[in-house]
Motif scaffolding. Structure first.
Motif, PDB file in Angstrom:
ATOM      1  N   ALA A 207       0.870  -1.178   0.000  1.00 54.84           N
ATOM      2  CA  ALA A 207       0.000   0.000   0.000  1.00 54.84           C
ATOM      3  C   ALA A 207       0.905   1.224   0.000  1.00 54.84           C
ATOM      4  O   ALA A 207       1.737   1.391   0.892  1.00 54.84           O
ATOM      5  CB  ALA A 207      -0.892  -0.006   1.228  1.00 54.84           C
ATOM      6  N   ILE A 208       0.735   2.054  -1.029  1.00 55.94           N
ATOM      7  CA  ILE A 208       1.480   3.314  -1.127  1.00 55.94           C
ATOM      8  C   ILE A 208       0.504   4.414  -0.724  1.00 55.94           C
ATOM      9  O   ILE A 208      -0.602   4.477  -1.271  1.00 55.94           O
ATOM     10  CB  ILE A 208       2.000   3.533  -2.552  1.00 55.94           C
ATOM     11  N   GLU A 209       0.892   5.260   0.245  1.00 54.01           N
ATOM     12  CA  GLU A 209      -0.095   6.207   0.761  1.00 54.01           C
ATOM     13  C   GLU A 209       0.509   7.535   1.214  1.00 54.01           C
ATOM     14  O   GLU A 209       0.667   7.783   2.402  1.00 54.01           O
ATOM     15  CB  GLU A 209      -0.917   5.587   1.895  1.00 54.01           C
ATOM     16  N   PRO A 210       0.817   8.410   0.241  1.00 52.96           N
ATOM     17  CA  PRO A 210       1.323   9.725   0.626  1.00 52.96           C
ATOM     18  C   PRO A 210       0.337  10.499   1.510  1.00 52.96           C
ATOM     19  O   PRO A 210      -0.859  10.518   1.231  1.00 52.96           O
ATOM     20  CB  PRO A 210       1.542  10.438  -0.715  1.00 52.96           C
ATOM     21  N   MET A 211       0.888  11.085   2.585  1.00 54.97           N
ATOM     22  CA  MET A 211       0.146  12.005   3.457  1.00 54.97           C
ATOM     23  C   MET A 211       0.893  13.323   3.392  1.00 54.97           C
ATOM     24  O   MET A 211       2.027  13.424   3.861  1.00 54.97           O
ATOM     25  CB  MET A 211       0.131  11.466   4.889  1.00 54.97           C
ATOM     26  N   ILE A 212       0.262  14.311   2.765  1.00 52.65           N
ATOM     27  CA  ILE A 212       0.944  15.555   2.418  1.00 52.65           C
ATOM     28  C   ILE A 212       0.238  16.727   3.100  1.00 52.65           C
ATOM     29  O   ILE A 212      -0.996  16.776   3.125  1.00 52.65           O
ATOM     30  CB  ILE A 212       0.945  15.743   0.872  1.00 52.65           C
ATOM     31  N   THR A 213       1.028  17.645   3.651  1.00 57.45           N
ATOM     32  CA  THR A 213       0.448  18.775   4.393  1.00 57.45           C
ATOM     33  C   THR A 213       0.695  20.087   3.649  1.00 57.45           C
ATOM     34  O   THR A 213       1.743  20.280   3.035  1.00 57.45           O
ATOM     35  CB  THR A 213       1.075  18.878   5.796  1.00 57.45           C
ATOM     36  N   ALA A 214      -0.289  20.999   3.780  1.00 62.44           N
ATOM     37  CA  ALA A 214      -0.150  22.315   3.145  1.00 62.44           C
ATOM     38  C   ALA A 214       0.881  23.161   3.882  1.00 62.44           C
ATOM     39  O   ALA A 214       1.509  24.040   3.297  1.00 62.44           O
ATOM     40  CB  ALA A 214      -1.500  23.017   3.120  1.00 62.44           C
ATOM     41  N   GLY A 215       1.064  22.897   5.175  1.00 62.93           N
ATOM     42  CA  GLY A 215       2.043  23.636   5.972  1.00 62.93           C
ATOM     43  C   GLY A 215       3.175  22.735   6.395  1.00 62.93           C
ATOM     44  O   GLY A 215       3.682  21.952   5.603  1.00 62.93           O
ATOM     45  N   ARG A 216       3.533  22.836   7.673  1.00 56.57           N
ATOM     46  CA  ARG A 216       4.641  22.015   8.158  1.00 56.57           C
ATOM     47  C   ARG A 216       4.187  20.564   8.361  1.00 56.57           C
ATOM     48  O   ARG A 216       3.021  20.314   8.652  1.00 56.57           O
ATOM     49  CB  ARG A 216       5.189  22.622   9.444  1.00 56.57           C
ATOM     50  N   PRO A 217       5.101  19.613   8.214  1.00 58.18           N
ATOM     51  CA  PRO A 217       4.684  18.204   8.221  1.00 58.18           C
ATOM     52  C   PRO A 217       4.488  17.574   9.605  1.00 58.18           C
ATOM     53  O   PRO A 217       4.027  16.445   9.682  1.00 58.18           O
ATOM     54  CB  PRO A 217       5.828  17.506   7.486  1.00 58.18           C
ATOM     55  N   ALA A 218       4.801  18.293  10.670  1.00 59.28           N
ATOM     56  CA  ALA A 218       4.712  17.682  12.008  1.00 59.28           C
ATOM     57  C   ALA A 218       3.267  17.341  12.361  1.00 59.28           C
ATOM     58  O   ALA A 218       2.347  18.111  12.080  1.00 59.28           O
ATOM     59  CB  ALA A 218       5.292  18.632  13.048  1.00 59.28           C
ATOM     60  N   VAL A 219       3.067  16.170  12.975  1.00 60.27           N
ATOM     61  CA  VAL A 219       1.724  15.734  13.364  1.00 60.27           C
ATOM     62  C   VAL A 219       1.686  15.409  14.861  1.00 60.27           C
ATOM     63  O   VAL A 219       2.726  15.188  15.486  1.00 60.27           O
ATOM     64  CB  VAL A 219       1.257  14.496  12.568  1.00 60.27           C
ATOM     65  N   GLU A 220       0.464  15.393  15.399  1.00 55.93           N
ATOM     66  CA  GLU A 220       0.267  14.984  16.798  1.00 55.93           C
ATOM     67  C   GLU A 220      -1.032  14.186  16.870  1.00 55.93           C
ATOM     68  O   GLU A 220      -1.879  14.278  15.984  1.00 55.93           O
ATOM     69  CB  GLU A 220       0.211  16.209  17.709  1.00 55.93           C
ATOM     70  N   ILE A 221      -1.167  13.413  17.952  1.00 60.13           N
ATOM     71  CA  ILE A 221      -2.396  12.625  18.125  1.00 60.13           C
ATOM     72  C   ILE A 221      -3.405  13.444  18.920  1.00 60.13           C
ATOM     73  O   ILE A 221      -3.054  14.069  19.924  1.00 60.13           O
ATOM     74  CB  ILE A 221      -2.092  11.281  18.815  1.00 60.13           C
ATOM     75  N   ALA A 222      -4.658  13.450  18.452  1.00 59.78           N
ATOM     76  CA  ALA A 222      -5.718  14.226  19.105  1.00 59.78           C
ATOM     77  C   ALA A 222      -6.141  13.546  20.413  1.00 59.78           C
ATOM     78  O   ALA A 222      -5.708  12.434  20.728  1.00 59.78           O
ATOM     79  CB  ALA A 222      -6.904  14.361  18.161  1.00 59.78           C
ATOM     80  N   SER A 223      -7.035  14.230  21.146  1.00 64.10           N
ATOM     81  CA  SER A 223      -7.444  13.747  22.474  1.00 64.10           C
ATOM     82  C   SER A 223      -8.209  12.415  22.403  1.00 64.10           C
ATOM     83  O   SER A 223      -8.331  11.713  23.409  1.00 64.10           O
ATOM     84  CB  SER A 223      -8.287  14.803  23.181  1.00 64.10           C
ATOM     85  N   ASP A 224      -8.734  12.041  21.206  1.00 66.11           N
ATOM     86  CA  ASP A 224      -9.424  10.745  21.092  1.00 66.11           C
ATOM     87  C   ASP A 224      -8.435   9.570  21.027  1.00 66.11           C
ATOM     88  O   ASP A 224      -8.841   8.408  20.960  1.00 66.11           O
ATOM     89  CB  ASP A 224     -10.369  10.732  19.872  1.00 66.11           C
ATOM     90  N   ASN A 225      -7.139   9.888  21.027  1.00 68.88           N
ATOM     91  CA  ASN A 225      -6.073   8.882  20.980  1.00 68.88           C
ATOM     92  C   ASN A 225      -5.999   8.099  19.671  1.00 68.88           C
ATOM     93  O   ASN A 225      -5.335   7.066  19.602  1.00 68.88           O
ATOM     94  CB  ASN A 225      -6.180   7.900  22.150  1.00 68.88           C
ATOM     95  N   TRP A 226      -6.687   8.548  18.645  1.00 68.71           N
ATOM     96  CA  TRP A 226      -6.657   7.884  17.344  1.00 68.71           C
ATOM     97  C   TRP A 226      -6.220   8.843  16.232  1.00 68.71           C
ATOM     98  O   TRP A 226      -5.347   8.521  15.448  1.00 68.71           O
ATOM     99  CB  TRP A 226      -8.042   7.311  16.979  1.00 68.71           C
ATOM    100  N   THR A 227      -6.898   9.999  16.185  1.00 68.38           N
ATOM    101  CA  THR A 227      -6.755  10.877  15.031  1.00 68.38           C
ATOM    102  C   THR A 227      -5.393  11.572  15.011  1.00 68.38           C
ATOM    103  O   THR A 227      -5.016  12.208  15.998  1.00 68.38           O
ATOM    104  CB  THR A 227      -7.858  11.963  15.062  1.00 68.38           C
TER     105      THR A 227
END
Ligand code: MG
Ligand code: MG
Length: 254
Positions: A207-227
């Motif tokens: 599975a090839i799956e680019p995840m591309i951001t309009a701004g900076r690429p840093a991510v964090e997990i939301a309070s639901d512990n999934w997103t």
């Protein structure tokens, strides 16, 4: 360990992938301002049930429902949410939103995995560009999915196209092998060096799956512990296909 698939297994995955494609297209067509992500999830459930009635021996089900306790049927991630969003009756889609639909089906014991990001109503020019570039990055990655190439060749192609266009590449989440398990080896990062990493062999399915951001690429997990969300709140796009490596070249199964 990398599981090499037989021709027959790839044909089974292609049949499952066709069903996944149909369901994903119908979900994408349902995206509009005013719909909730729970309603989109419900549509996928109904479509799986109707396919399962048509082909009961295939034991069709959602790859994600219950996966490590995931509460949804489909992953639906809106705007700054990158992946793994949980469908909710409280999440109402608005004009200008982008909606990531990530779904997997199990068919005769094999998973396939695919994602699209679709606009709700009219979206900004910059967001339109983000969707286009992410889709193109996936296509460029697929072109590199050839016997003798490496996962690094795929990642390099994806990263180069995204960054050339001023976008960020998420590093924390990666593509993967697919088969009897949803996530198998090898990992397929959306970044890399030409010739680096695992060599691609005939019979591998990834599975090839680019995840591309309009701004900076840093991510964090939301309070639901999934997103997963972007840290800076910028929009993110996600496109994915399950691809078999064959003598004839890359074969998109979804
Ligand atoms: Mg997926
Ligand atoms: Mg995947």
């Amino acid at each position: 360990m990398i599981n090499i698939k037989t021709q027959q297994e790839i044909e089974i995955m292609a049949e499952g992938g066709k069903i996944l494609k149909d369901i994903l297209q119908k979900m994408a067509q349902a995206v509009r301002p005013g719909i909730t992500t729970e309603e989109i999830d419900k549509l996928a459930r109904e479509l799986v049930v109707s396919w399962a009635k048509k082909i009961p021996e295939a034991k069709i089900s959602s790859s994600f429902c219950g996966y490590r306790g995931f509460p949804g049927f489909v992953c639906i991630s809106v705007n700054d949410e990158v992946v793994h969003g949980i469908p909710s009756s409280k999440r109402v889609i608005a004009e200008g939103d982008i909606v990531g639909l990530d779904f997997g089906v199990v068919y005769k014991g094999f998973h396939t995995d695919s994602a699209v990001t679709v606009p709700a109503g009219k979206i900004s020019k910059e967001t339109e560009k983000l969707l286009r570039v992410t889709r193109e990055a996936l296509e460029l990655g697929i072109e590199k999915t050839l016997i003798g190439n490496t996962v690094g060749d795929i990642g390099y192609a994806v990263q180069k196209h995204a960054e050339k266009n001023g976008f960020g590449v998420v590093k924390e989440l990666v593509g993967h092998g697919v088969g009897r398990k949803l996530h198998e080896e090898p990992y397929v990062p959306n970044y890399g060096k030409k010739g680096g990493g695992e060599v691609l062999k005939e019979g591998m399915v990834i599975a090839i799956e680019p995840m591309i951001t309009a701004g900076r690429p840093a991510v964090e997990i939301a309070s639901d512990n999934w997103t997963y969300k972007t840290k800076d709140g910028s929009f993110a796009a996600h496109f994915e296909h399950t691809v078999a490596i064959t003598k004839e070249g890359p074969r998109v199964l979804t």
